[in-house]
Design a protein around this motif. Structure first.
Motif, PDB file in Angstrom:
ATOM      1  N   ASP A 103     -83.566   9.109 -36.665  1.00  0.00           N
ATOM      2  CA  ASP A 103     -84.028   8.728 -38.000  1.00  0.00           C
ATOM      3  C   ASP A 103     -85.188   7.750 -37.899  1.00  0.00           C
ATOM      4  OD1 ASP A 103     -83.605   8.622 -41.005  1.00  0.00           O
ATOM      5  OD2 ASP A 103     -83.349   6.500 -40.502  1.00  0.00           O
ATOM      6  N   GLU A 104     -85.165   6.890 -36.899  1.00  0.00           N
ATOM      7  CA  GLU A 104     -86.247   5.925 -36.703  1.00  0.00           C
ATOM      8  C   GLU A 104     -87.570   6.649 -36.451  1.00  0.00           C
ATOM      9  OE1 GLU A 104     -86.839   1.784 -34.192  1.00  0.00           O
ATOM     10  OE2 GLU A 104     -85.734   3.453 -33.281  1.00  0.00           O
ATOM     11  N   GLN A 105     -87.536   7.686 -35.633  1.00  0.00           N
ATOM     12  CA  GLN A 105     -88.744   8.480 -35.390  1.00  0.00           C
ATOM     13  C   GLN A 105     -89.202   9.171 -36.673  1.00  0.00           C
ATOM     14  OE1 GLN A 105     -87.522  11.205 -32.365  1.00  0.00           O
ATOM     15  NE2 GLN A 105     -87.306   9.631 -30.784  1.00  0.00           N
ATOM     16  N   PHE A 106     -88.254   9.746 -37.398  1.00  0.00           N
ATOM     17  CA  PHE A 106     -88.604  10.492 -38.610  1.00  0.00           C
ATOM     18  C   PHE A 106     -89.239   9.590 -39.661  1.00  0.00           C
ATOM     19  CE2 PHE A 106     -87.205  12.156 -42.837  1.00  0.00           C
ATOM     20  CZ  PHE A 106     -88.072  13.241 -42.870  1.00  0.00           C
ATOM     21  N   GLN A 107     -88.691   8.394 -39.858  1.00  0.00           N
ATOM     22  CA  GLN A 107     -89.268   7.475 -40.843  1.00  0.00           C
ATOM     23  C   GLN A 107     -90.675   7.061 -40.452  1.00  0.00           C
ATOM     24  OE1 GLN A 107     -87.895   7.078 -43.721  1.00  0.00           O
ATOM     25  NE2 GLN A 107     -86.057   8.204 -43.098  1.00  0.00           N
ATOM     26  N   MET A 160     -92.227  17.839 -44.666  1.00  0.00           N
ATOM     27  CA  MET A 160     -91.222  17.982 -43.616  1.00  0.00           C
ATOM     28  C   MET A 160     -90.007  17.096 -43.905  1.00  0.00           C
ATOM     29  SD  MET A 160     -91.678  17.210 -39.532  1.00  0.00           S
ATOM     30  CE  MET A 160     -92.515  18.745 -39.164  1.00  0.00           C
ATOM     31  N   ASP A 161     -88.807  17.680 -43.814  1.00  0.00           N
ATOM     32  CA  ASP A 161     -87.593  16.889 -43.976  1.00  0.00           C
ATOM     33  C   ASP A 161     -86.960  16.635 -42.604  1.00  0.00           C
ATOM     34  OD1 ASP A 161     -86.222  19.226 -43.247  1.00  0.00           O
ATOM     35  OD2 ASP A 161     -85.699  19.730 -45.303  1.00  0.00           O
ATOM     36  N   GLU A 162     -85.827  15.956 -42.587  1.00  0.00           N
ATOM     37  CA  GLU A 162     -85.201  15.573 -41.320  1.00  0.00           C
ATOM     38  C   GLU A 162     -84.818  16.785 -40.486  1.00  0.00           C
ATOM     39  OE1 GLU A 162     -82.589  11.857 -41.441  1.00  0.00           O
ATOM     40  OE2 GLU A 162     -82.625  12.461 -43.544  1.00  0.00           O
ATOM     41  N   SER A 163     -84.378  17.844 -41.149  1.00  0.00           N
ATOM     42  CA  SER A 163     -84.006  19.052 -40.418  1.00  0.00           C
ATOM     43  C   SER A 163     -85.227  19.699 -39.761  1.00  0.00           C
ATOM     44  CB  SER A 163     -83.322  20.044 -41.372  1.00  0.00           C
ATOM     45  OG  SER A 163     -83.011  21.247 -40.701  1.00  0.00           O
ATOM     46  N   ASP A 219     -85.927  20.190 -35.760  1.00  0.00           N
ATOM     47  CA  ASP A 219     -86.318  21.479 -35.171  1.00  0.00           C
ATOM     48  C   ASP A 219     -87.556  21.317 -34.300  1.00  0.00           C
ATOM     49  OD1 ASP A 219     -84.228  22.789 -36.380  1.00  0.00           O
ATOM     50  OD2 ASP A 219     -85.427  23.589 -38.032  1.00  0.00           O
ATOM     51  N   MET A 220     -88.557  20.555 -34.790  1.00  0.00           N
ATOM     52  CA  MET A 220     -89.797  20.376 -34.053  1.00  0.00           C
ATOM     53  C   MET A 220     -89.543  19.723 -32.697  1.00  0.00           C
ATOM     54  SD  MET A 220     -93.306  18.354 -35.181  1.00  0.00           S
ATOM     55  CE  MET A 220     -92.771  16.686 -34.758  1.00  0.00           C
ATOM     56  N   VAL A 221     -88.648  18.737 -32.668  1.00  0.00           N
ATOM     57  CA  VAL A 221     -88.406  17.974 -31.446  1.00  0.00           C
ATOM     58  C   VAL A 221     -87.409  18.667 -30.519  1.00  0.00           C
ATOM     59  CG1 VAL A 221     -87.497  15.797 -30.537  1.00  0.00           C
ATOM     60  CG2 VAL A 221     -88.972  15.785 -32.558  1.00  0.00           C
ATOM     61  N   GLU A 222     -86.322  19.165 -31.091  1.00  0.00           N
ATOM     62  CA  GLU A 222     -85.183  19.593 -30.278  1.00  0.00           C
ATOM     63  C   GLU A 222     -85.207  21.065 -29.890  1.00  0.00           C
ATOM     64  OE1 GLU A 222     -81.711  18.417 -32.455  1.00  0.00           O
ATOM     65  OE2 GLU A 222     -82.418  16.347 -32.703  1.00  0.00           O
ATOM     66  N   HIS A 223     -85.891  21.898 -30.658  1.00  0.00           N
ATOM     67  CA  HIS A 223     -85.921  23.320 -30.341  1.00  0.00           C
ATOM     68  C   HIS A 223     -87.004  23.581 -29.293  1.00  0.00           C
ATOM     69  CE1 HIS A 223     -83.698  24.974 -34.138  1.00  0.00           C
ATOM     70  NE2 HIS A 223     -83.005  24.078 -33.475  1.00  0.00           N
ATOM     71  N   THR A 224     -86.672  23.264 -28.075  1.00  0.00           N
ATOM     72  CA  THR A 224     -87.611  23.452 -26.985  1.00  0.00           C
ATOM     73  C   THR A 224     -86.934  24.183 -25.832  1.00  0.00           C
ATOM     74  OG1 THR A 224     -88.932  22.332 -25.287  1.00  0.00           O
ATOM     75  CG2 THR A 224     -87.094  21.092 -26.217  1.00  0.00           C
ATOM     76  N   PRO A 225     -87.487  25.295 -25.389  1.00  0.00           N
ATOM     77  CA  PRO A 225     -86.924  26.017 -24.254  1.00  0.00           C
ATOM     78  C   PRO A 225     -87.546  25.584 -22.927  1.00  0.00           C
ATOM     79  CG  PRO A 225     -88.627  27.352 -25.255  1.00  0.00           C
ATOM     80  CD  PRO A 225     -88.597  26.054 -26.028  1.00  0.00           C
ATOM     81  N   VAL A 226     -88.400  24.543 -22.963  1.00  0.00           N
ATOM     82  CA  VAL A 226     -89.140  24.126 -21.774  1.00  0.00           C
ATOM     83  C   VAL A 226     -88.862  22.650 -21.488  1.00  0.00           C
ATOM     84  CG1 VAL A 226     -90.934  25.819 -22.283  1.00  0.00           C
ATOM     85  CG2 VAL A 226     -91.239  23.455 -23.033  1.00  0.00           C
ATOM     86  N   LEU A 234     -96.106  22.585 -41.433  1.00  0.00           N
ATOM     87  CA  LEU A 234     -94.749  23.005 -41.744  1.00  0.00           C
ATOM     88  C   LEU A 234     -94.665  24.413 -42.283  1.00  0.00           C
ATOM     89  CD1 LEU A 234     -91.780  22.170 -42.033  1.00  0.00           C
ATOM     90  CD2 LEU A 234     -92.316  21.274 -44.288  1.00  0.00           C
ATOM     91  N   ASP A 235     -95.678  24.830 -43.059  1.00  0.00           N
ATOM     92  CA  ASP A 235     -95.605  26.148 -43.672  1.00  0.00           C
ATOM     93  C   ASP A 235     -96.030  27.260 -42.721  1.00  0.00           C
ATOM     94  OD1 ASP A 235     -98.283  25.672 -43.521  1.00  0.00           O
ATOM     95  OD2 ASP A 235     -98.681  25.869 -45.669  1.00  0.00           O
TER      96      ASP A 235
END
Length: 280
Positions: free
Chosen positions: A105-109, A127-130, A134-141, A274-275
């Motif tokens: 949340d600190e990063q998002f704010q 962009m919302d928290e979800s 997704d941007m940060v955590e959905h990484t296959p690398v 985002l879009d």
């Protein structure tokens, strides 16, 4: 017997308004990064000008324009300029830590404040928290978040003032998206400091390059990338060093006083707005 590596399938987006150059239209070619060879594929595509967004690698494929040019800093050869030395000195007390790719949340704010100040109305502004997770955590690398904090007081962690989502490749660091406190005072250009720190980190790890994404000649917002020397750019003949005299000219143009123009109101493109929804 190991399974064969499948050649990736590529797709092309429909043309849309270019976020860099008014009156232009952009188109992207992209492919999905998945499976046990995602790191190798991402690195191979990165060397030919692709960028990563979550589980997708993309690059511009515009019909009538080749203004977007992939650039990288030669980290092990880098010598900071006088102004860059000042920026490093102004931020020598910043505490830097490498974190796993997990959104907080600190990063998002901090991101929300950055977008509201630097890219109001842009593609990522809603962009919302979800979406951020997704941007940060959905990484296959192989990737991490580099956090930048003011000195701690009272034993706890200092205030978060910057962050960068970074991919780790065999030949360097690829800066996917960085953001920072837009109200920092007396620290010079903090965005430049984040790049300088990545150059320093890459050189310390023996990695030759820091990939900065796309440089667009004619787009004032993207000219900060030419300030880091030596700079390589991707041409049809492969990666080539930008000539010193040309880079000096571009740096002089980038540092000239200017007034805000219509381009300042365009949404940001690095990191993908985002879009930007990729449908197969």
């Amino acid at each position: 017997m190991t399974a064969p590596i499948r050649f990736p399938r590529f797709f092309v987006t429909s043309p849309s308004a270019c976020p860099y150059l008014p009156g232009k239209f952009e188109r992207k070619v992209f492919t999905e990064l998945r499976g046990q060879n995602a790191d190798e594929l991402n690195e191979a595509l990165g060397r030919i000008g692709f960028r990563r967004s979550q589980t997708v690698a993309y690059r511009p494929s515009c019909l009538d324009c080749q203004a977007c040019v992939s650039v990288r800093v030669a980290a092990t050869e880098f010598v900071p300029s006088t102004s860059q030395k000042r920026t490093l000195r102004a931020n020598r007390d910043i505490e830097v830590s490498e974190c796993r790719p997990w959104a907080t949340d600190e990063q998002f704010q901090l991101l929300r404040r950055y977008l509201a100040s630097r890219h109001p109305g842009g593609g990522m502004a809603e962009m919302d928290e979800s979406d951020f997770a997704d941007m940060v955590e959905h990484t296959p690398v192989s990737s991490h978040v580099v956090e930048y904090r003011e000195p701690s007081r009272g034993g706890g962690p200092g205030r978060l003032v910057g962050a960068c989502l970074t991919d780790v490749q065999g030949d360097g660091l690829s800066m996917i998206y960085s953001f920072y406190d837009p109200d920092l005072q007396d620290r010079g250009g903090f965005g430049n400091f984040i790049i300088l720190d990545h150059i320093r980190r890459a050189a310390a790890e023996g990695l030759p390059y820091v990939y900065l994404g796309y440089w667009v000649e004619g787009s004032q917002r993207m000219q900060y990338k030419v300030r880091f020397r030596p700079l390589d750019r991707l041409t049809r003949a492969g990666w080539e060093r930008m000539p010193e005299d040309e880079q000096r000219r571009l740096i002089a143009e980038a540092t000239r006083p200017r007034v805000q123009d219509a381009e300042e109101k365009l949404p940001s493109k690095d990191g993908l707005p985002l879009d930007y929804r990729l449908a197969h």
